[in-house]
Design an enzyme around this catalytic site. Structure first.
Site, PDB file in Angstrom:
ATOM      1  N   TYR A  92       0.826  -1.214   0.000  1.00 55.08           N
ATOM      2  CA  TYR A  92       0.000   0.000   0.000  1.00 55.08           C
ATOM      3  C   TYR A  92       0.861   1.265   0.000  1.00 55.08           C
ATOM      4  O   TYR A  92       0.714   2.124  -0.885  1.00 55.08           O
ATOM      5  CB  TYR A  92      -0.965  -0.052   1.179  1.00 55.08           C
ATOM      6  CG  TYR A  92      -2.049   1.010   1.152  1.00 55.08           C
ATOM      7  CD1 TYR A  92      -2.270   1.816   0.043  1.00 55.08           C
ATOM      8  CD2 TYR A  92      -2.879   1.187   2.260  1.00 55.08           C
ATOM      9  CE1 TYR A  92      -3.269   2.779   0.027  1.00 55.08           C
ATOM     10  CE2 TYR A  92      -3.879   2.151   2.257  1.00 55.08           C
ATOM     11  CZ  TYR A  92      -4.060   2.944   1.147  1.00 55.08           C
ATOM     12  OH  TYR A  92      -5.047   3.896   1.148  1.00 55.08           O
ATOM     13  N   GLU A 123       2.236   6.315  -7.132  1.00 53.08           N
ATOM     14  CA  GLU A 123       1.143   7.087  -7.722  1.00 53.08           C
ATOM     15  C   GLU A 123       1.361   8.588  -7.552  1.00 53.08           C
ATOM     16  O   GLU A 123       1.218   9.374  -8.499  1.00 53.08           O
ATOM     17  CB  GLU A 123      -0.185   6.675  -7.092  1.00 53.08           C
ATOM     18  CG  GLU A 123      -0.596   5.249  -7.425  1.00 53.08           C
ATOM     19  CD  GLU A 123      -1.652   4.713  -6.467  1.00 53.08           C
ATOM     20  OE1 GLU A 123      -2.331   5.539  -5.829  1.00 53.08           O
ATOM     21  OE2 GLU A 123      -1.788   3.488  -6.355  1.00 53.08           O
TER      22      GLU A 123
END
Length: 242
Positions: A164, A171
């Site tokens: 995560y 991103e």
């Protein structure tokens, strides 16, 4: 909008799915869908490894898996339909948000701003997505068949600790790298005057997307920690006693 959350926080989408009664046709379809998606992300994983071995470098590996990545990530949009028709007992809105966040990053950022495709940050989130999705779709498949191996269950609720943050970092860095090109070209922006009397600044929108990670990341991350404790906590406590 956290695209990484799409792979790690879908506990409501897939983890409870096997508990819902379905007809044999719907069950068979979901099994096939999840098997195909597992295989698709395995193809992406193999493509990354083969490209790395051939080049001897991790730079620019995105181009070796660009087409299957776009295909299978876009294919996840069917999960929204699954919720809408009721064969998966999840919120259409929540699932739609999670899926479309990844589709957005795939098409509206990485595909649209070609200058960022060679950034190492792209490989960072692609690798995180790939491992996450192989585990997630495998989890769904075996759960639907009522034969879930503990190793997959454990991986589903453990690997997110690394994947995560890794995905979110990739991103954010990719969106950040896209900002200068978006501002320079005016990509997807609408300026006044126009007949609709409407304006939109895509550059500012991307900045807002980045800011949205600040409140969303800790909420979703700690949600997964709570889910892990709920699912695996009693098993680990028993192991410590032993």
């Amino acid at each position: 909008m956290s695209a990484a959350a799409a792979g790690t926080s879908k506990a409501a989408h897939g983890d409870v799915a096997p508990k819902k009664r379905r007809g044999p046709g719907a069950l068979a379809y979901l099994v096939i869908y999840n098997v195909v998606m597992t295989a698709g992300w395995l193809v992406i994983a193999v493509g990354l490894v083969r490209a790395y071995l051939a080049r001897g470098s991790y730079h620019g590996l995105y181009y070796s898996i660009e087409k299957p990545l776009k295909f299978f990530q876009t294919g996840a949009m069917l999960e929204i339909l699954h919720c809408a028709v009721g064969i998966v007992p999840s919120s259409v809105v929540l699932t739609g948000f999670q899926v479309m966040s990844r589709v957005f990053l795939t098409w509206a950022v990485t595909h649209s701003v070609r200058e960022v495709q060679s950034e190492d940050s792209v490989l960072l989130f692609v690798t995180a997505w790939t491992v996450t999705e192989i585990i997630r779709y495998s989890f769904y498949t075996f759960s639907l068949l009522n034969h879930l191996p503990f190793l997959i269950k454990w991986a589903r609720y453990t690997f997110f600790f690394v994947l995560y943050p890794m995905g979110v970092t990739g991103e954010l860095l990719t969106i950040y790298a896209a900002l200068p090109y978006v501002q320079k070209t005016g990509l997807y922006s609408v300026t006044l005057p126009n007949k609709y009397n409407f304006s939109f600044d895509y550059h500012s929108f991307l900045i807002l997307v980045m800011i949205s990670y600040i409140p969303l990341f800790p909420q979703l991350y700690f949600h997964m920690i709570r889910q892990r404790k709920k699912v695996l906590g009693h098993i680990e406590d028993y192991s410590k006693v032993e």
